[in-house]
Design an enzyme around this catalytic site. Structure first.
Site: not given
Length: 301
Positions: A100, A123, A125, A127, A140, A228, A230, A273
């Site tokens: 990412h 996402d 996260h 980030d 990332h 992303d 994830d 990712e």
């Protein structure tokens, strides 16, 4: 999507994190049939190939707080230039990652055209780490902060301008792993976040409806989707480097993509990712391609 011409840009970079394999993500997504799928929907698809990385694959950590900084800057600069070229030809940039951290280059390139860009960050996260708050030093985990003008000046000032985006134009969807420093930045800058708590309570339909209305009120001149894999629950996307249980479902993600397509709002997108080494029979790449199908208007009937 209003733009019928798509340019695919592969970014085989794993410099933003520590797990090898994500550099093969673009190849895995291509193998899963992204070009053929978008072509069947009716798009004019041009695969622009991959950003060529000049550095050796042996990583040089350099700085524990900003691992592989030189390499990330190089990738970001090249990607920014490529995106500007694609935008100049009037084409829709579809970027395949890679980790990412490549979003630093994506948002840099987009920011040369869109002066009030909206960003949907799908996402697990946020980030939003900086070198001071990052528990790992992996870049990332920093692209949103960097793009907002926060962090190391060498990253922040890629292409000679900063910030690339405004914090109030960001919507994070699916967050469930947020570091303490990131929480502070979210509160300080008023960044809109739909965590899994909100998604569970409100439902994805309401989340996307509110997101679209929010960005419309911000008078954005373009909207970038940064997805992303994830962000989805690892049950559906096992091939990611930082899986977090309790994520968005496969069907909720399709609904989100379908609603974004119906809005006609998205002007660029990236899917990141995908790590084939950690995957199960290319399952995660196939999910990515299926979601792209929904984002670009694929219909059952």
């Amino acid at each position: 999507m209003k733009n019928n011409k798509i340019s695919i840009i592969g970014v085989p970079s794993d410099y933003g994190q520590h797990r090898r394999g994500v550099d093969m993500g673009p190849s895995a997504i291509r193998y899963a049939g992204v070009v053929e799928r978008l072509d069947r929907i009716g798009y004019e698809v041009l695969d622009e190939g991959d950003i060529l990385l000049k550095h050796d694959k042996v990583k040089k950590v350099q700085d524990e707080q900003l691992k592989n900084l030189d390499e990330v800057i190089e990738v970001s600069s090249q990607l920014s230039d490529k995106i500007q070229d694609v935008l100049g030809k009037g084409r829709f940039p579809l970027i395949l990652g890679g980790d990412h951290s490549i979003a630093i280059g994506t948002l840099t390139g987009l920011g040369t055209k869109y002066k009030n860009l909206g960003v949907i960050w799908y996402d697990a996260h946020a980030d939003l780490n900086t070198p001071e708050t990052s528990p790992s030093g992996n870049i990332h985990g920093m692209p949103l902060a960097v793009s907002c003008g926060l962090g190391d000046e060498r990253l922040v000032n890629i292409a000679g301008y900063a910030p690339k985006i405004k914090p109030e134009n960001i919507i994070i969807i699916g967050a469930r792993s947020v570091d303490p420093g990131e929480k502070e930045l979210i509160k300080k800058h008023g960044i809109k976040v739909y965590s899994m708590h909100e998604i569970d309570r409100m439902g994805m339909t309401k989340v996307i409806e509110e997101s679209i209305e929010y960005l419309k009120k911000r008078n954005v001149d373009g909207v970038h989707l940064s997805l992303d894999l994830d962000g989805l629950d690892p049950l559906y996307t096992p091939g990611v480097g930082t899986p977090v249980p309790g994520g968005i479902t496969y069907r909720e993600s399709h609904l989100a993509m379908e609603m974004l397509e119906e809005s006609g709002f998205i002007t660029s997108a990236e899917f990141v990712e995908v790590n084939p080494i950690l995957d199960e029979r290319n399952k995660t790449a196939e999910v990515a391609v299926a979601l792209m199908g929904s984002l670009f208007g694929e219909k059952l009937v």
